[in-house]
Structure formats: C-alpha cells, structure tokens
Design a protein around this motif. Structure first.
Motif, short mmCIF file in Angstrom:
data_model
loop_
_atom_site.label_atom_id
_atom_site.label_comp_id
_atom_site.label_asym_id
_atom_site.label_seq_id
_atom_site.Cartn_x
_atom_site.Cartn_y
_atom_site.Cartn_z
N VAL A 44 0.82 -1.21 -0.06
CA VAL A 44 -0.12 0.16 0.06
C VAL A 44 0.90 1.20 0.13
O VAL A 44 1.60 1.35 0.91
CB VAL A 44 -0.75 0.08 1.16
CG1 VAL A 44 -1.52 1.32 1.52
CG2 VAL A 44 -2.15 -1.18 0.78
N PRO A 46 1.47 4.84 1.20
CA PRO A 46 0.79 5.52 2.22
C PRO A 46 0.37 7.06 1.74
O PRO A 46 -0.64 7.31 2.49
CB PRO A 46 1.59 5.38 3.13
CG PRO A 46 3.08 5.39 2.67
CD PRO A 46 2.73 4.49 1.34
N HIS A 47 0.86 7.52 0.82
CA HIS A 47 0.49 8.82 0.41
C HIS A 47 -0.34 8.88 -0.93
O HIS A 47 -0.59 10.04 -1.43
CB HIS A 47 1.65 9.86 0.21
CG HIS A 47 2.62 9.32 -0.67
ND1 HIS A 47 3.75 8.36 -0.34
CD2 HIS A 47 2.66 9.13 -2.17
CE1 HIS A 47 4.23 8.11 -1.20
NE2 HIS A 47 4.03 8.45 -2.23
N ARG A 48 -0.92 8.01 -1.31
CA ARG A 48 -1.55 7.75 -2.55
C ARG A 48 -3.22 7.74 -2.15
O ARG A 48 -3.72 6.71 -1.49
CB ARG A 48 -1.04 6.47 -3.20
CG ARG A 48 -1.95 6.19 -4.52
CD ARG A 48 -1.39 5.25 -5.40
NE ARG A 48 -0.06 5.85 -5.82
CZ ARG A 48 0.83 4.84 -6.47
NH1 ARG A 48 0.59 3.85 -6.75
NH2 ARG A 48 1.85 5.47 -7.03
N GLN A 75 -3.65 4.06 -0.56
CA GLN A 75 -4.31 4.12 0.90
C GLN A 75 -5.54 4.52 1.05
O GLN A 75 -6.26 3.81 2.05
CB GLN A 75 -3.29 5.39 1.63
CG GLN A 75 -3.57 5.65 3.29
CD GLN A 75 -3.02 4.68 4.00
OE1 GLN A 75 -2.02 3.75 3.44
NE2 GLN A 75 -3.35 4.70 5.26
N TYR A 102 -8.35 -3.69 3.66
CA TYR A 102 -9.07 -2.47 3.55
C TYR A 102 -10.27 -2.30 4.52
O TYR A 102 -10.95 -3.26 4.64
CB TYR A 102 -9.37 -2.08 2.18
CG TYR A 102 -8.35 -1.53 1.28
CD1 TYR A 102 -7.73 -0.29 1.36
CD2 TYR A 102 -7.77 -2.38 0.44
CE1 TYR A 102 -6.67 0.20 0.65
CE2 TYR A 102 -6.70 -2.10 -0.24
CZ TYR A 102 -6.32 -0.77 -0.28
OH TYR A 102 -5.07 -0.16 -1.18
N SER A 132 -9.96 2.05 2.93
CA SER A 132 -8.87 2.82 3.55
C SER A 132 -7.92 1.56 4.09
O SER A 132 -8.61 0.84 4.90
CB SER A 132 -9.04 3.81 4.44
OG SER A 132 -7.88 4.09 5.18
N ALA A 133 -6.69 1.75 4.14
CA ALA A 133 -5.74 0.76 4.62
C ALA A 133 -5.78 1.07 6.08
O ALA A 133 -5.17 0.13 6.58
CB ALA A 133 -4.39 0.92 3.88
N ALA A 134 -6.05 2.15 6.49
CA ALA A 134 -6.06 2.45 7.97
C ALA A 134 -7.51 2.66 8.23
O ALA A 134 -8.53 2.98 7.65
CB ALA A 134 -5.14 3.56 8.42
N THR A 160 -6.38 8.42 7.36
CA THR A 160 -4.99 8.60 7.54
C THR A 160 -4.31 8.68 6.22
O THR A 160 -4.57 7.52 5.51
CB THR A 160 -4.31 7.56 8.46
OG1 THR A 160 -4.90 7.68 9.70
CG2 THR A 160 -2.76 7.87 8.42
N VAL A 161 -3.58 9.59 5.70
CA VAL A 161 -2.97 9.77 4.54
C VAL A 161 -1.49 10.15 4.54
O VAL A 161 -1.50 11.25 5.19
CB VAL A 161 -3.62 10.83 3.44
CG1 VAL A 161 -2.77 10.62 2.06
CG2 VAL A 161 -5.12 10.03 3.13
N ASP A 275 -0.47 11.12 -5.86
CA ASP A 275 0.34 10.94 -4.74
C ASP A 275 0.62 12.36 -4.07
O ASP A 275 0.74 13.30 -4.93
CB ASP A 275 1.61 10.38 -5.12
CG ASP A 275 1.80 8.94 -5.63
OD1 ASP A 275 0.82 8.19 -5.29
OD2 ASP A 275 2.44 8.50 -6.46
#
Length: 287
Positions: A44, A46-48, A75, A102, A132-134, A160-161, A275
């Motif tokens: 993943v 994280p900033h995408r 993300q 996710y 979202s991954a978070a 969260t990004v 990104d």
C-alpha cells in the motif's frame, strides 16, 4: 495487516497453479485471480489516493476490479456507483488474493434492486464507498436535496494519508445535461469542504473543468492535475471512455506530488490516482 509483494506474488502464482491442476473439474463459481502485473506496487502506498467510478450496472467481475485496485494499492480509494455487495466482494478478493486489507465506510443513497440485486423487500444499497488501509472515523453521509434524475449525495470520513489525519470527501454529482442541479450540489458540498483547512475531495463530477457549476470547488481547492484549471487549457487528461475529464482529486491545503490516469476495461471511467505531499500546505487554485 498488509503483506509484502513476495507474498502477494506467491499467492497469485498458487491460485494460477491450482487452476491448471483442477481444470474443468473445479466446482462452479470457483474464483481464480490473475497475478498482478510486473509494474504493480509492492505494498500500500501511504500517500496515494484514488477515485474510481466502477460502473454499475456493467456486469463486470469484482475480482478484476480488485486486481485493478491492488495494482496501484492506494491508501484511500473513493468508489462511485458502488453496491454494498460488490464492495464487500472487492474487499474480500483484495485480502484473499492480494494480501491487502481495507476498512470501509459507505455513503449509500439509494436502495436499488435493479442495480444491486437482492430481493424486493431487501434491495442492495447503492452510492459511494471509501476504502482505506487504516481505520476510518467520523463518517458522514448526506443526500443532496435534489439528485436530478437519480438520488445522489456525498460522504465524508477522517482518514490517515501519508501518516496525517485528513478529511476525505467522496461524491457523485447529477448526470450529464443537468447543470443546474449540479450547481446546487457543488454549493452544498463546497460549504462543508470549506470547514476544513485540509481536505481531499474525490469523485465523479459529471462536468468538465471549465463547467460553471464547479466554480464553488475551484474557489476552495485545486485539482491534483496541475494542468487542470477552471479555464480551458486543453491540458487535462480525460478520465472517461468518451474522452472527457469528469473525475477529480480536489486538494485543499495539500500539495500534489504526481498523478496518473489508468484506462481500464472494467469501467467506462478510468482509474485516477494521486500521490500527495501531506506535510506541506497547498496553494489554492487561481481564481
């Protein structure tokens, strides 16, 4: 938990091997996932963030949709024209075949048996979803007072990004040739976005960049594509099969680091991901 690329490649290879061994004797409905392409990301990003109108009803495989998402592994993903049943299957395939877990929140605005299946007394819910991954917090789902020819709305979550907490919106505006309806919808959406110093607005806006109805959002945010502005320059990459720019990643107080548009055979809209540089303030779009 997110597995590394080696695990994901082995998982895909194992699935293919099983398909070869089992052949036509496999029970009906057995799923076989193709391995990810060589250019797929390792984990993943994280900033995408990504936006994708997955097209419904379009009779496309949720396993293929999951593979498209896994290839770029954002993300956060905003989906439009999403049935809850489809999203749950996509999430299941992402985890089972590609090792990607996710979380999800829904912004469904329509109970639609024709689009989403189910039974008349329990039809499938239809609208938007954010994956979202978070974990996601503070979900809100709002139906526009006038959806046009079909009920439409927006949803928002805190996600969260890039390691930072940010408000993320996802919307699907009224269909084409309903400019006045979209104008009222963007006013309602912009009023909520304006409450946040930093926000990401994903969605299918059914309008080209210089459409007057997008003015309220252009006053607050810039598109992740620096060539896209509220005046026509011809530099925007199209995001649909009919070569129009309808899909956006609007950024308020956030700087884009890059973006890509990926045509796909699994929808009439392309995948659009950006990104982001969450640690620096963004500049607002030119007025």
């Amino acid at each position: 938990m997110v597995f590394g690329r080696r695990t994901r490649i082995w998982a895909g290879a194992l699935v293919v091997a099983c398909a070869v061994l089992m052949g036509p004797s496999a029970p009906a409905g057995t799923l076989f996932a193709r391995p990810l392409p060589a250019e797929a990301v390792k984990d993943v990003v994280p900033h995408r963030v990504m936006t994708w109108n997955i097209c419904n009803p379009c009779d496309k495989s949720n396993l293929d949709r999951a593979r498209e998402i896994a290839t770029y592994a954002p993300q956060v993903i905003g989906l439009q024209e999403a049935c809850v049943r489809d999203v749950e299957r996509i999430r299941s395939h992402l985890r089972r075949f590609y090792g990607l877990v996710y979380h999800v929140e829904y912004g469904t605005v329509l109970q639609d048996w024709g689009r989403c299946g189910g039974v008349p007394w329990n039809p499938g819910a239809y609208g938007q979803a954010i994956l979202s991954a978070a974990p996601l917090t503070d979900p809100v789902s709002v139906e526009y007072p006038d959806g046009g020819s079909e009920d439409r709305g927006y949803m928002a979550v805190t996600a969260t990004v890039g390691g930072q907490s940010v408000r993320v919106f996802n919307t699907h505006l009224a269909q084409r040739r309903q400019e006045a309806v979209r104008a009222d919808q963007t006013k309602a959406l912009a009023a909520e976005v304006a409450r946040y110093d930093r926000a990401i607005v994903l969605g299918d806006f059914n309008a080209v960049p210089d459409a007057p109805e997008l003015t309220p959002l252009w006053k607050l945010a810039a598109d992740a594509d620096p060539r896209c502005r509220p005046v026509y320059t011809g530099g925007c990459l199209p995001t649909t099969d009919w070569q129009s720019k309808f899909d956006y990643v609007f950024l308020r107080g956030i700087v884009p680091r890059g973006h890509r548009v990926h045509p796909t055979p699994y929808s009439d809209h392309h995948l659009l991901h950006a990104d982001l540089d969450i640690d620096h303030d963004g500049t607002r779009a030119e007025q």
